[in-house]
Design an enzyme around this catalytic site. Structure first.
Site, PDB file in Angstrom:
ATOM      1  N   ILE A 108     -28.192 128.661  59.212  1.00  0.00           N
ATOM      2  CA  ILE A 108     -27.582 129.709  60.168  1.00  0.00           C
ATOM      3  C   ILE A 108     -27.214 128.921  61.402  1.00  0.00           C
ATOM      4  O   ILE A 108     -27.678 127.827  61.772  1.00  0.00           O
ATOM      5  CB  ILE A 108     -29.041 130.410  60.945  1.00  0.00           C
ATOM      6  CG1 ILE A 108     -30.031 131.203  59.769  1.00  0.00           C
ATOM      7  CG2 ILE A 108     -28.915 131.449  61.821  1.00  0.00           C
ATOM      8  CD1 ILE A 108     -29.141 132.411  58.990  1.00  0.00           C
ATOM      9  N   GLU A 109     -26.155 129.572  61.924  1.00  0.00           N
ATOM     10  CA  GLU A 109     -25.264 128.552  62.836  1.00  0.00           C
ATOM     11  C   GLU A 109     -26.178 128.130  64.016  1.00  0.00           C
ATOM     12  O   GLU A 109     -25.780 127.328  64.763  1.00  0.00           O
ATOM     13  CB  GLU A 109     -23.934 129.618  63.232  1.00  0.00           C
ATOM     14  CG  GLU A 109     -24.386 130.779  64.114  1.00  0.00           C
ATOM     15  CD  GLU A 109     -24.300 132.011  63.074  1.00  0.00           C
ATOM     16  OE1 GLU A 109     -23.942 133.116  63.653  1.00  0.00           O
ATOM     17  OE2 GLU A 109     -24.598 132.011  61.850  1.00  0.00           O
ATOM     18  N   HIS A 110     -27.344 128.787  64.400  1.00  0.00           N
ATOM     19  CA  HIS A 110     -27.890 128.206  65.642  1.00  0.00           C
ATOM     20  C   HIS A 110     -28.664 127.056  65.287  1.00  0.00           C
ATOM     21  O   HIS A 110     -29.304 126.519  66.525  1.00  0.00           O
ATOM     22  CB  HIS A 110     -28.982 129.305  65.983  1.00  0.00           C
ATOM     23  CG  HIS A 110     -28.283 130.775  66.107  1.00  0.00           C
ATOM     24  ND1 HIS A 110     -28.343 131.724  65.153  1.00  0.00           N
ATOM     25  CD2 HIS A 110     -27.084 131.334  67.130  1.00  0.00           C
ATOM     26  CE1 HIS A 110     -27.545 132.686  65.737  1.00  0.00           C
ATOM     27  NE2 HIS A 110     -26.913 132.572  66.735  1.00  0.00           N
TER      28      HIS A 110
END
Length: 508
Positions: free
Chosen positions: A320-322
């Site tokens: 997840i890009e976070h």
């Protein structure tokens, strides 16, 4: 000297009129809402601070009236630069942008993180190829999210025989960050947080500019009580600390499995059979063991729970890009968090990995698709959600799978005895002659040799050399009745077009 402990009202006094403010957070994760509430209250009482430029890499708001919505008052903001805004039409920031009451720009999340990093490191600015040939390109829309935005934020430059986007270094006057704890020296740690979201780089950019850093935390602790690897913002970068004992980890409560403090037995709720879960199942068929997989908002968020019985989360690494890598990503309510992650990277590093082409496959939502294969997820109808991490995620990824229903706005479709039945067609066509905004360029994807699929409940398309190609049709679907009339551009139906796997449309 250690930073001083202040109230949210006192923190608000540290922000001058006309300041550029960098703001951390992702939905409810790392949302520094106590500080933002203080700023809002001061503005409503005193009319200050005003004319701010607010830059936030990710959408910051756990609900209506919180986060960036607290800045949606005429005069408080002059300009907002966000990686994403909101999919909810009743959010205050959405109305402000749509009504041209603020200059609004939407840039990729990764671009903003990297822009802040380069600015904080004292370099002249950011060079990136992310966004070329899309709405971000200054020759197209320059990332403008509304008519109030005028000047471009980047320019095209030539270097080493290639085109690049160049963003000159930012001057950041105030950074507002959040962590879990502050020790006696003002060091900020993130031991209870599901992500770190570039807080070091936001603080660095402000201090490099001679600005002020305000940190919100849940608690004060003794020095040495938190592992040094979990302490991300040195106290020498922090000027003021607001302590909010009621600070929630996220909108879904406290989950130590999100932050790596504990590992729990995973038991996601079963996903019922529906056209949406059938779409997600078809997208999941593109996964291969050992891959690094990014999942987007919407239908793709169903995949972790759908794949759980087959232990897909152990055979691929969800990213997840976070920040989280591995584990089981949460669904829509806590999007951006992952249960039992193997690694918690900073978002800035995640986007370095994505921009470098190390992502094997991504499955993303789609709002509009046109005959050139262009995709729009950033601006349409009554919404201005922005692109989020989309542009970085798609930039160098080998395979891109878009997942979504064929039409929207009241679509009533169900699966009956293994066949798709359209009860009522959606009012809004997604496959249109020309997208309102190019978030993914089909032309650029072809030039890079990327494989692109468009998966719906009734058909699967592939990006070919001349545009979209129909490659699969769902059981029960008649192309002449259910597909072609709902598209604003022609597509050829091959005489031997394949049928989508019948197992996708059955409970088992």
């Amino acid at each position: 000297m250690a930073p001083r402990i202040v109230t949210s009202a006192e923190a608000a006094q540290l922000i001058p009129d006309g300041a550029t403010v960098a703001l951390c957070g992702c939905l409810s994760v790392l949302e520094p809402d106590a500080v933002l509430q203080g700023i809002e209250a001061r503005y409503l009482q005193q009319g200050h601070p005003r004319d701010l430029t607010v830059i936030h890499p990710v959408m910051v708001a756990s609900r209506k009236g919180s986060g960036i919505n607290r800045f949606a008052h005429d005069g408080l903001m002059r300009r907002v630069i966000g990686g994403s805004f909101s999919i909810f039409p009743d959010y205050e920031i959405t109305g402000m942008i749509k009504q041209d009451r603020v200059e609004a720009y939407n840039l990729p999340i990764g671009t903003i993180f990297h822009w802040l990093r380069e600015s904080g490191a004292g370099r002249p600015g950011l060079l990136t190829a992310v966004g070329l040939q899309t709405y971000i390109d200054p020759r197209v829309e320059a990332g403008r999210a509304n008519a109030a935005a005028k000047e471009p934020l980047s320019q095209i430059v030539q270097l080493a025989g290639r085109e690049w986007l160049f963003y000159p270094a930012l001057k950041v006057d105030v950074a507002i960050i959040r962590g879990t704890s502050a020790d006696s020296q003002g060091n900020i740690s993130v031991e209870h947080e599901p992500a770190s979201l570039g807080i070091f780089y936001l603080a660095l950019a402000a201090k490099r500019s001679g600005g002020t850093v305000i940190a919100q935390v849940k608690q004060q602790v003794e020095s040495g009580s938190v592992h040094p690897r979990l302490t991300l913002a040195p106290g020498r970068l922090v000027d003021a600390i607001v302590v909010d004992p009621a600070q929630p980890q996220s909108a879904v409560g406290e989950h130590p499995e999100f932050s790596g403090e504990a590992r729990v037995r995973l038991h996601p709720d079963p996903v019922p059979l529906s056209v949406e879960s059938a779409i997600a199942r078809r997208g999941m068929q593109e996964l291969r063991d050992g891959q690094l997989v990014n999942l987007g908002y919407g239908v793709p968020a169903l995949i972790p729970a759908l794949g759980f019985p087959r232990r897909v989360h152990e055979r691929v690494a969800y990213s997840i890009e976070h920040g989280p890598v591995g584990g089981l990503p949460e669904g829509m309510d806590a999007f951006g968090a992952t249960a039992n992650p193997d690694i918690l990277l900073d978002s800035t590093a995640v986007f370095d990995m994505y921009d470098g082409g190390l992502l094997d496959i991504t499955l993303l939502g789609m709002a509009q698709v046109d005959q050139e294969g262009n995709v729009n997820v950033s601006k349409f109808a009554h919404m201005a959600p922005g692109s989020g991490g989309f542009a970085n995620i798609c930039h160098q990824t080998k395979k891109i799978v878009f997942c979504g229903t064929f039409t929207a706005g009241g679509l009533q479709a169900e699966i009956v005895d293994g066949r798709v039945v359209i009860r009522k067609e959606g009012r809004v066509k997604k496959f249109i002659r020309r997208v309102e905004q190019i978030t993914l360029s089909g032309k650029a994807a072809r030039e890079k040799g990327q494989e692109v699929l468009y998966v719906t409940e009734r058909a699967v398309f592939r990006l070919g050399k001349d545009g979209l190609e129909l490659i699969e049709v769902a059981p029960g679907i008649d192309p002449a009745k259910d597909i072609l009339p709902q598209m604003e551009f022609p597509v050829t139906v091959p005489p031997n077009v394949a049928t989508m796997d019948p197992r996708l449309f059955r409970e088992e």
